[in-house]
Design a protein around this motif. Structure first.
Motif, PDB file in Angstrom:
ATOM      1  N   LEU A  58      62.355  17.812 -40.420  1.00  0.00           N
ATOM      2  CA  LEU A  58      61.979  19.181 -40.069  1.00  0.00           C
ATOM      3  C   LEU A  58      60.496  19.420 -40.349  1.00  0.00           C
ATOM      4  CD1 LEU A  58      65.081  21.250 -41.240  1.00  0.00           C
ATOM      5  CD2 LEU A  58      64.555  20.323 -38.972  1.00  0.00           C
ATOM      6  N   GLN A  59      59.930  18.674 -41.269  1.00  0.00           N
ATOM      7  CA  GLN A  59      58.491  18.765 -41.495  1.00  0.00           C
ATOM      8  C   GLN A  59      57.734  18.307 -40.246  1.00  0.00           C
ATOM      9  OE1 GLN A  59      56.950  16.381 -44.712  1.00  0.00           O
ATOM     10  NE2 GLN A  59      55.077  17.571 -44.841  1.00  0.00           N
ATOM     11  N   GLN A  60      58.211  17.234 -39.611  1.00  0.00           N
ATOM     12  CA  GLN A  60      57.590  16.779 -38.363  1.00  0.00           C
ATOM     13  C   GLN A  60      57.698  17.851 -37.279  1.00  0.00           C
ATOM     14  OE1 GLN A  60      59.948  13.042 -38.392  1.00  0.00           O
ATOM     15  NE2 GLN A  60      58.031  12.043 -37.822  1.00  0.00           N
ATOM     16  N   GLU A  61      58.850  18.497 -37.215  1.00  0.00           N
ATOM     17  CA  GLU A  61      59.018  19.549 -36.210  1.00  0.00           C
ATOM     18  C   GLU A  61      58.071  20.709 -36.489  1.00  0.00           C
ATOM     19  OE1 GLU A  61      62.456  22.279 -34.064  1.00  0.00           O
ATOM     20  OE2 GLU A  61      63.028  20.761 -35.531  1.00  0.00           O
ATOM     21  N   ARG A  62      57.936  21.083 -37.767  1.00  0.00           N
ATOM     22  CA  ARG A  62      57.006  22.164 -38.116  1.00  0.00           C
ATOM     23  C   ARG A  62      55.590  21.827 -37.659  1.00  0.00           C
ATOM     24  NH1 ARG A  62      54.933  23.038 -44.213  1.00  0.00           N
ATOM     25  NH2 ARG A  62      54.309  20.895 -43.711  1.00  0.00           N
ATOM     26  N   GLU A  63      55.139  20.601 -37.917  1.00  0.00           N
ATOM     27  CA  GLU A  63      53.782  20.202 -37.540  1.00  0.00           C
ATOM     28  C   GLU A  63      53.591  20.284 -36.030  1.00  0.00           C
ATOM     29  OE1 GLU A  63      53.653  16.330 -39.183  1.00  0.00           O
ATOM     30  OE2 GLU A  63      53.280  17.016 -41.231  1.00  0.00           O
ATOM     31  N   ARG A  64      54.581  19.852 -35.284  1.00  0.00           N
ATOM     32  CA  ARG A  64      54.475  19.870 -33.829  1.00  0.00           C
ATOM     33  C   ARG A  64      54.513  21.288 -33.283  1.00  0.00           C
ATOM     34  NH1 ARG A  64      55.647  15.054 -35.519  1.00  0.00           N
ATOM     35  NH2 ARG A  64      55.494  13.208 -34.156  1.00  0.00           N
ATOM     36  N   LEU A  65      55.341  22.129 -33.853  1.00  0.00           N
ATOM     37  CA  LEU A  65      55.384  23.518 -33.404  1.00  0.00           C
ATOM     38  C   LEU A  65      54.040  24.209 -33.617  1.00  0.00           C
ATOM     39  CD1 LEU A  65      58.912  24.554 -34.690  1.00  0.00           C
ATOM     40  CD2 LEU A  65      58.167  24.565 -32.300  1.00  0.00           C
ATOM     41  N   ARG A  66      53.423  23.939 -34.745  1.00  0.00           N
ATOM     42  CA  ARG A  66      52.126  24.563 -35.023  1.00  0.00           C
ATOM     43  C   ARG A  66      51.065  24.078 -34.040  1.00  0.00           C
ATOM     44  NH1 ARG A  66      52.003  24.470 -41.700  1.00  0.00           N
ATOM     45  NH2 ARG A  66      53.193  26.391 -41.986  1.00  0.00           N
ATOM     46  N   TRP A  67      51.129  22.799 -33.669  1.00  0.00           N
ATOM     47  CA  TRP A  67      50.148  22.297 -32.717  1.00  0.00           C
ATOM     48  C   TRP A  67      50.410  22.815 -31.315  1.00  0.00           C
ATOM     49  CZ3 TRP A  67      50.213  19.174 -28.324  1.00  0.00           C
ATOM     50  CH2 TRP A  67      48.948  18.812 -27.863  1.00  0.00           C
ATOM     51  N   LEU A  68      51.660  22.892 -30.935  1.00  0.00           N
ATOM     52  CA  LEU A  68      52.006  23.329 -29.583  1.00  0.00           C
ATOM     53  C   LEU A  68      51.777  24.828 -29.375  1.00  0.00           C
ATOM     54  CD1 LEU A  68      55.300  21.302 -29.083  1.00  0.00           C
ATOM     55  CD2 LEU A  68      53.215  21.037 -27.721  1.00  0.00           C
ATOM     56  N   ALA A  69      51.798  25.611 -30.448  1.00  0.00           N
ATOM     57  CA  ALA A  69      51.642  27.064 -30.330  1.00  0.00           C
ATOM     58  C   ALA A  69      50.338  27.405 -29.624  1.00  0.00           C
ATOM     59  CB  ALA A  69      51.663  27.698 -31.719  1.00  0.00           C
ATOM     60  N   GLY A  70      50.433  28.262 -28.613  1.00  0.00           N
ATOM     61  CA  GLY A  70      49.259  28.639 -27.831  1.00  0.00           C
ATOM     62  C   GLY A  70      48.984  27.709 -26.671  1.00  0.00           C
ATOM     63  N   ARG A  71      49.648  26.553 -26.672  1.00  0.00           N
ATOM     64  CA  ARG A  71      49.485  25.601 -25.560  1.00  0.00           C
ATOM     65  C   ARG A  71      50.657  25.697 -24.589  1.00  0.00           C
ATOM     66  NH1 ARG A  71      47.026  22.914 -30.051  1.00  0.00           N
ATOM     67  NH2 ARG A  71      44.986  22.003 -29.487  1.00  0.00           N
ATOM     68  N   VAL A  72      51.859  25.726 -25.128  1.00  0.00           N
ATOM     69  CA  VAL A  72      53.073  25.953 -24.339  1.00  0.00           C
ATOM     70  C   VAL A  72      53.954  26.902 -25.158  1.00  0.00           C
ATOM     71  CG1 VAL A  72      53.036  23.732 -23.117  1.00  0.00           C
ATOM     72  CG2 VAL A  72      54.189  23.912 -25.333  1.00  0.00           C
ATOM     73  N   PRO A  73      54.909  27.571 -24.535  1.00  0.00           N
ATOM     74  CA  PRO A  73      55.745  28.512 -25.295  1.00  0.00           C
ATOM     75  C   PRO A  73      56.715  27.794 -26.232  1.00  0.00           C
ATOM     76  CG  PRO A  73      56.480  28.376 -23.013  1.00  0.00           C
ATOM     77  CD  PRO A  73      55.200  27.601 -23.086  1.00  0.00           C
TER      78      PRO A  73
END
Length: 263
Positions: A58-73
């Motif tokens: 889930l830490q990996q998912e958190r990191e990816r969500l933070r990077w994707l935010a503002g780029r895709v919904p």
């Protein structure tokens, strides 16, 4: 991880302080292995920390969500905590229906167009900005670890591989590895339940723990297979047409379906 370890949702104190009191409903759709609960406005995911029994942390998912935010919904990360060997990830709930819901499937032409457009937009993100490598040089060693640890569910293989062992699947992957990868920013688990549809839009991409730079067929193969299962082979082929046939390699579609068996 014992199944009962996340059957009851007990939030760590830091998450209780940032989340409003709510009635949490257990979610049983999806195959991530994490325990998932939702309220009217939030989602909580829980799983054991460490080990290879889960495809990602889930830490990996958190990191990816933070990077994707503002780029895709994508959902917004509300909080992440580790307590008693469990990871807790709190997210905003994306409004809408997952793409496998009967109401979403009721408009197949619209749905297929939305899926093709969503993946084209994701795959168009600049590679140089993405910090996550999910190419075969990373994923093949990871699935080899999963096979060696005996955590692959061989009973869940697609029908064409029924009765095979995880070792035989991995050996085939190693033997037939494509010479070149058509690298883009991928979702990593692009099955229909991981697209949230709201009217005329894809409102959000969820379960993005495997997102990163990989061959575009890592996504195309799973969306194509998911459309066959949920709609029809014709809808799946229309999806490939709308995405762009010039990008599609049937052998790679088969290869990445095979790779997904070991996650």
């Amino acid at each position: 991880m014992p199944a009962e370890a996340h059957e009851t949702l007990i939030l760590p104190p830091p998450l209780r302080r940032v989340l409003p009191a709510a009635r949490w409903e257990r979610v049983n759709v999806g195959e991530s292995g994490a325990g998932v609960w939702k309220s009217q406005k939030f989602v909580i995911k829980v799983q054991a920390r460490g080990g290879v029994q889960f495809a990602t942390s889930l830490q990996q998912e958190r990191e990816r969500l933070r990077w994707l935010a503002g780029r895709v919904p994508v959902p917004r990360v509300v909080g992440y905590e580790v307590e008693d060997g469990l990871e807790y990830l709190a997210l905003t709930r994306v409004p809408g229906l997952d793409a496998s819901h009967p109401d979403a499937l009721f408009h197949p032409d619209r749905l297929v167009n939305l899926l093709a457009r969503a993946l084209r937009e994701l795959h168009a993100l600049p590679l140089r900005e993405c910090p996550f490598n999910m190419s075969l040089s990373v994923t093949l060693p990871h699935v080899r670890e999963r096979v060696a640890a005996g955590v692959v569910d061989e009973s869940d293989f697609d029908g064409e591989r029924e009765g095979r062992t995880a070792i035989s699947v991995f050996n085939e992957l190693a033997r037939t590895r494509p010479e070149k990868e058509d690298l883009v920013v991928t979702h990593g688990d692009a099955c229909l339940p991981n697209f949230i549809v709201n009217g005329e839009f894809i409102e959000g991409l969820i379960d993005v723990g495997r997102a990163g730079i990989a061959d575009r067929h890592a996504d195309l193969a799973l969306t194509h297979r998911s459309l066959i299962r949920n709609l029809s082979p014709e809808a799946a082929e229309e999806f490939l047409d709308l995405y762009g046939r010039e990008f599609v390699d049937p052998q790679k579609l088969a290869y990445y379906r095979l790779l997904d068996e070991l996650f």
